[in-house]
Enzyme design. Sequence first.
Site, PDB file in Angstrom:
ATOM      1  CD  GLU A   1     -10.723   9.821  43.319  1.00 50.09           C
ATOM      2  OE1 GLU A   1     -10.342   8.630  43.183  1.00 50.09           O
ATOM      3  OE2 GLU A   1     -10.004  10.712  43.793  1.00 50.09           O
TER       4      GLU A   1
ATOM      5  CB  SER B   1      -1.001   8.535  49.479  1.00 51.82           C
ATOM      6  OG  SER B   1      -1.892   8.316  48.401  1.00 51.82           O
TER       7      SER B   1
ATOM      8  NE  ARG C   1      -2.225   1.011  45.261  1.00 54.28           N
ATOM      9  CZ  ARG C   1      -2.335   2.329  45.321  1.00 54.28           C
ATOM     10  NH1 ARG C   1      -1.902   3.074  44.317  1.00 54.28           N
ATOM     11  NH2 ARG C   1      -2.868   2.915  46.373  1.00 54.28           N
TER      12      ARG C   1
ATOM     13  CG  ASN D   1      -6.607   3.957  43.337  1.00 52.29           C
ATOM     14  OD1 ASN D   1      -7.380   3.683  42.429  1.00 52.29           O
ATOM     15  ND2 ASN D   1      -6.522   5.179  43.832  1.00 52.29           N
TER      16      ASN D   1
END
Length: 345
Positions: free
Chosen positions: A120, A176, A184, A228
């Site tokens: 991450e 998702s 974005r 993201n």
Amino acid sequence: MASGGRWRSRSALRSLFLLVTLVLNIKLMLFIFGPEEPAVPPRNLTVLIWHWPFYRPLDLTGDVCADLYNIKRCHLTADREKYNFSDVVVFHHVELVKEGQVVATMARPPGQKWVWATLESPSNIRGVSKWNNIFNWTLSYREDADIFVPYGRMVPRSSPNTYNFNRTGMAAWVVSHYKKTQERAQFVHELSSHLNVDIYGRANRRPLCPTCLIPTVSHYFFYLALENSVHRDYITEKLWQNSFTAGAVPVVLGPPRENYERFVPSDSFIHISDFPSPKDLTKFLLTMAPQRYRQFFRWREELEVKLYTDWRERFCMICTKYTSLQQNKVYTDLEGWFNKSDQQQ
């Protein structure tokens, strides 16, 4: 005789120079694309997986590293009873946050190394500073991690390239976790006012099953590979799998173009920063000639994509790096490392 001897000496030196240059070029290519076979540890190593990432255990029957990934002398185990006999213990950050109090007080056998693992970005994890002065090595998508594990990489092509340019859709985006405040989301909102973008995902009530994503995206000319969060080296499956594997040209939002170019050819993607606005990007996409579009696939003549999707392979890679890593290393400021390098893009 003396003159001839000097000529032969110079000739020998030139030959030696050419040989050294060839070896260095080969080593450079191996550095970029990776060795044909992983390095072999000098002895059998045991890597204990303290937490399976996201509590999703995988099968460790047999000699997993050797059988699946040709990484020899590397044994993976999830049996905590083998803690005192393990060379390396790897902890995944998500579970560490939830159950880390016990870990912080554990006695460590002499010589055992602890690895902090996460794929991450800094925007998506918290509590890193709690683990200062504990971990020896890091496993991350970051190129400066001790065990560098990208989401994918380019490797020399192993089979002839065949490609079908027939497409029925212009651009697709699969998301998702949708938040209107994300960069974005704002980008797609503006782009959609100029270009037809088909959006898939739970947030848009057009979910795709795991095996449906690639076949669906393969019908589009372009795929919006929008991360993201924007961080150094944070280039995920959105580029490697959703775009490249599906065969759509990626339009990327993420770290700067030069960061992408460290890992993929410059003509394999379109970066949104190349255009002043989504409107200008739309004009470029809509007026692109077929010949120009095909240029985004030239890299496929010599290269193909290798995906890293199995946590077992990622953990096996610890063994390939073991002997080259600093044995006395300790991250006194783990959070500082995770964030500082990110600011040095």
